[in-house]
Design a protein around this motif. Structure first.
Motif, PDB file in Angstrom:
ATOM      1  N   GLN A  62       0.860  -1.181   0.000  1.00  0.00           N
ATOM      2  CA  GLN A  62       0.000   0.000   0.000  1.00  0.00           C
ATOM      3  C   GLN A  62       0.892   1.224   0.000  1.00  0.00           C
ATOM      4  N   ARG A  74      -2.404  13.911  -5.671  1.00  0.00           N
ATOM      5  CA  ARG A  74      -2.637  13.220  -6.941  1.00  0.00           C
ATOM      6  C   ARG A  74      -1.378  13.246  -7.811  1.00  0.00           C
ATOM      7  N   SER A  77       0.873  10.567  -6.579  1.00  0.00           N
ATOM      8  CA  SER A  77       0.380   9.233  -6.956  1.00  0.00           C
ATOM      9  C   SER A  77       0.683   8.918  -8.418  1.00  0.00           C
ATOM     10  N   LEU A  81       3.260   5.921  -9.794  1.00  0.00           N
ATOM     11  CA  LEU A  81       2.870   4.941 -10.804  1.00  0.00           C
ATOM     12  C   LEU A  81       3.969   4.791 -11.861  1.00  0.00           C
ATOM     13  N   LEU A 100      -0.708  -2.073 -10.518  1.00  0.00           N
ATOM     14  CA  LEU A 100      -1.677  -1.348  -9.701  1.00  0.00           C
ATOM     15  C   LEU A 100      -2.919  -2.214  -9.534  1.00  0.00           C
ATOM     16  N   GLU A 103      -6.979   1.752  -6.200  1.00  0.00           N
ATOM     17  CA  GLU A 103      -6.653   3.153  -5.953  1.00  0.00           C
ATOM     18  C   GLU A 103      -7.878   3.826  -5.363  1.00  0.00           C
ATOM     19  N   VAL A 120      -4.019  10.038  -1.321  1.00  0.00           N
ATOM     20  CA  VAL A 120      -4.432   9.083  -2.345  1.00  0.00           C
ATOM     21  C   VAL A 120      -3.730   7.777  -2.012  1.00  0.00           C
ATOM     22  N   SER A 121      -4.496   6.700  -1.884  1.00  0.00           N
ATOM     23  CA  SER A 121      -3.944   5.405  -1.502  1.00  0.00           C
ATOM     24  C   SER A 121      -4.000   4.445  -2.688  1.00  0.00           C
ATOM     25  N   GLN A 122      -2.871   3.799  -2.977  1.00  0.00           N
ATOM     26  CA  GLN A 122      -2.779   2.852  -4.090  1.00  0.00           C
ATOM     27  C   GLN A 122      -2.179   1.544  -3.576  1.00  0.00           C
TER      28      GLN A 122
END
Length: 132
Positions: A62, A74, A77, A81, A100, A103, A120-122
């Motif tokens: 995470q 954002r 994030s 990526l 991924l 999200e 923002v959690s991914q």
């Protein structure tokens, strides 16, 4: 893997331009500057064959992108990526592709000094192995 993953992200010019060295495992230090990134191991991702451990791992990690605005979180994030998906070798760890999995925008947090923090959690499956 944890140290190598952090080193990998710190070495990425696009991500480090945004967060500097503010990438931590599990907990963001209180009152630390933003934007920042935290990482947390969610599952071990240990793979097996009928003969036992395969030596290839795909843990779910995470990654929380923190910012003083939604736009800032954002941006982190998106840079994450681009930094985490490609294959590379860092610190003796052979990273394969990262994928991924999910999200989500997290609720806004209000700090004791009344500042607002956005997140923002991914979740990524980070595939890796030690060189043979």
């Amino acid at each position: 893997m944890e140290e190598a993953l952090r080193d990998r992200l710190l070495a990425n010019p696009g991500l480090s331009a945004l967060v500097g060295d503010r990438i931590w495992w599990v907990e963001r230090p209180q009152s630390s500057a933003l934007p920042a990134l935290t990482l947390q191991l969610i599952s071990p991702g240990r793979t097996y064959t009928h003969d036992g451990p395969a030596g290839f791992y795909g843990p779910r990690v995470q990654c929380d992108s923190w910012g003083g605005s939604y736009g800032s979180a954002r941006l982190v994030s998106r840079a994450l990526l681009a930094a985490i998906e490609p294959a590379t070798t860092v610190g003796g760890v052979e990273f394969k592709a990262a994928f991924l999995d999910s999200e989500r925008d997290m609720p806004v947090s209000e700090m004791p000094d009344r500042t607002t923090i956005f997140r923002v959690s991914q979740d990524f499956f980070v595939w890796w192995k030690l060189p043979a």
